[in-house]
Design an enzyme around this catalytic site. Structure first.
Site, PDB file in Angstrom:
ATOM      1  N   HIS A  31      43.147  28.961  45.395  1.00  0.00           N
ATOM      2  CA  HIS A  31      44.345  28.869  44.540  1.00  0.00           C
ATOM      3  C   HIS A  31      43.873  28.255  43.237  1.00  0.00           C
ATOM      4  CE1 HIS A  31      47.100  29.485  48.029  1.00  0.00           C
ATOM      5  NE2 HIS A  31      46.073  28.957  48.676  1.00  0.00           N
ATOM      6  N   HIS A 209      49.184  33.991  53.937  1.00  0.00           N
ATOM      7  CA  HIS A 209      48.823  32.799  54.697  1.00  0.00           C
ATOM      8  C   HIS A 209      49.595  32.886  56.020  1.00  0.00           C
ATOM      9  CE1 HIS A 209      47.295  31.316  50.934  1.00  0.00           C
ATOM     10  NE2 HIS A 209      47.132  30.083  51.352  1.00  0.00           N
ATOM     11  N   GLU A 212      48.232  28.770  59.627  1.00  0.00           N
ATOM     12  CA  GLU A 212      47.646  27.503  59.158  1.00  0.00           C
ATOM     13  C   GLU A 212      48.378  26.383  59.897  1.00  0.00           C
ATOM     14  OE1 GLU A 212      48.412  26.577  55.015  1.00  0.00           O
ATOM     15  OE2 GLU A 212      46.792  25.091  54.918  1.00  0.00           O
ATOM     16  N   ASP A 291      41.920  24.752  47.874  1.00  0.00           N
ATOM     17  CA  ASP A 291      42.331  23.969  46.701  1.00  0.00           C
ATOM     18  C   ASP A 291      41.276  22.890  46.470  1.00  0.00           C
ATOM     19  OD1 ASP A 291      45.272  24.957  46.245  1.00  0.00           O
ATOM     20  OD2 ASP A 291      45.068  24.632  48.401  1.00  0.00           O
TER      21      ASP A 291
HETATM   22  N1  HPA Z   1      48.708  26.726  52.203  1.00  0.00           N
HETATM   23  C1  HPA Z   1      49.883  27.156  51.736  1.00  0.00           C
HETATM   24  N2  HPA Z   1      50.168  27.171  50.449  1.00  0.00           N
HETATM   25  C2  HPA Z   1      49.255  26.754  49.577  1.00  0.00           C
HETATM   26  C3  HPA Z   1      48.030  26.312  50.003  1.00  0.00           C
HETATM   27  C4  HPA Z   1      47.739  26.301  51.384  1.00  0.00           C
HETATM   28  O1  HPA Z   1      46.653  25.900  51.863  1.00  0.00           O
HETATM   29  N3  HPA Z   1      47.355  25.965  48.886  1.00  0.00           N
HETATM   30  C5  HPA Z   1      48.136  26.225  47.824  1.00  0.00           C
HETATM   31  N4  HPA Z   1      49.299  26.697  48.246  1.00  0.00           N
HETATM   32 ZN    ZN Z   2      45.682  28.638  50.667  1.00  0.00          ZN
END
Ligand code: HPA
Ligand code: ZN
Length: 350
Positions: A31, A209, A212, A291
């Protein structure tokens, strides 16, 4: 137990770091707003006359103690508020590309969150234009190629994602894919079924995503409902053997982010990270930084810390490098050239 003879000495560590740095690699989960370093945050705040709720760079770093994804997102969206001009986005991108080029990356597919900026009143063109010009400069001056991925913020309604896709119209020839990020739990992929279909009809690739913090069901939805080309993270897929079978059968790429997983408490110790297990299961896993300014390291540090913690072999590292290109949106010819470079590198280095 590790015997003295098996324990890598500091020369071994230097060799490992060098091997990783020289290995041709792609980063597929980054990101760009998450590459904003605290020093840069102060610099942009100063030049844009934005006041920050932090007294110093050290105070910003101290605030980077997160218990979960939402803790991080709150501070990450606040940090992005200092980005105001095309030049800011250009400079942000170039600073990232300089670091990742030094880490031995040859190609990057980077996310940006346009809604974080348009919701503050910036036109879509400010972030998109600045990033695209930074990407062009990085290719010319550093030899790192890149592609841009537009992420929808999943905590916002699907209509807002549609409005973003519309604002992106003039840029769609320079955007390779759409993605889905932000707060995962409570915002399943199916919430965005229609806007992903619209993106697919416009010829865009699709990523999301999933897994996670969210359950395996979200990964199934990303595959079946959104029909994604790649899963970002995917850790929790391991809880469901049928899902693992599906992901391996399809050769689906997972963009895994080890230091992010550690910082956001997805794993409580890097030695417990599932990356090595993913490879053993035949999953097409890759290593990425997510990030890096917030999670303690750019691409090579993610590779190195994970290799040390899990005892990854050079063969496994080469597999991760191959996966980063086979999982990319480069053309088959471009991908083949990178794979040949990896083969040549592995032969000379072993
Ligand atoms: N997960 C979800 N949203 C995000 C992430 C992440 O790791 N990094 C930046 N936005
Ligand atoms: Zn991410």
């Amino acid at each position: 137990m590790t015997t003295a003879a098996c324990r890598p000495d500091s020369r071994g560590m230097d060799n490992l770091a060098e091997f990783i740095r020289g290995l041709p690699k792609a980063e597929l989960h980054l990101h760009i707003e998450g590459s904003l370093e605290p020093e840069q945050m102060f610099e942009f705040a100063r030049r844009n006359r934005v006041s920050l709720p932090f007294a110093s760079v050290e105070a910003v770093r101290e605030a980077y103690a997160f218990s979960n994804l939402q803790d991080f997102l709150d501070i990450y969206y606040q940090g992005a508020g200092v980005l105001r001009t095309e030049q800011d986005f250009h400079d942000l991108a170039m600073a990232y590309f300089r670091r990742v080029a030094a880490d031995g990356a040859r190609h990057v597919e980077l996310f940006f969150d346009p809604q974080t900026h348009t919701d503050r009143g910036l036109p879509f063109s400010v972030a998109a234009g600045g990033l695209l010009s930074g990407m062009a400069e990085a290719e010319q001056t550093l030899g790192v190629t890149s592609k841009l991925i537009l992420c929808f913020l999943r905590h916002l309604p699907e209509e807002a994602a549609f409005a973003t896709l519309k604002a992106a119209e003039p840029y769609l020839d320079r955007i390779v894919a759409v993605g889905l990020d932000s707060s995962e739990v409570g915002h399943p992929p199916s919430k965005f079924a229609r806007v992903f279909k619209a993106a697919r009809e416009r010829g865009l690739k699709l990523v999301a995503h999933a897994g996670e913090e969210g359950p395996p069901a979200y990964v199934w939805e990303a595959l079946d409902v959104l029909q994604v080309d790649r899963i970002d993270h995917g850790n929790r897929a391991l809880e469901d053997p049928a899902l693992v079978k599906r992901l391996t059968a399809e050769g689906m790429t997972l963009t895994v982010c080890p230091l992010s997983n550690l910082k956001l408490c997805v794993v409580d110790d890097l030695r417990a990270h599932p990356l090595k297990h993913m490879l053993a299961l035949g999953l097409r896993a890759t290593v990425n930084s997510d990030d890096p300014a917030y999670f303690g390291g750019y691409l090579a540090k993610n590779w190195f810390a994970t290799a040390v913690a899990l005892g990854l072999t050079r063969e496994e590292l080469a597999t991760l490098a191959r996966n980063s290109f086979t999982g990319s949106f480069l053309t088959p010819t471009e991908t083949q050239a990178h794979l040949a470079a990896i083969d040549a590198y592995v032969v000379t280095e072993s």
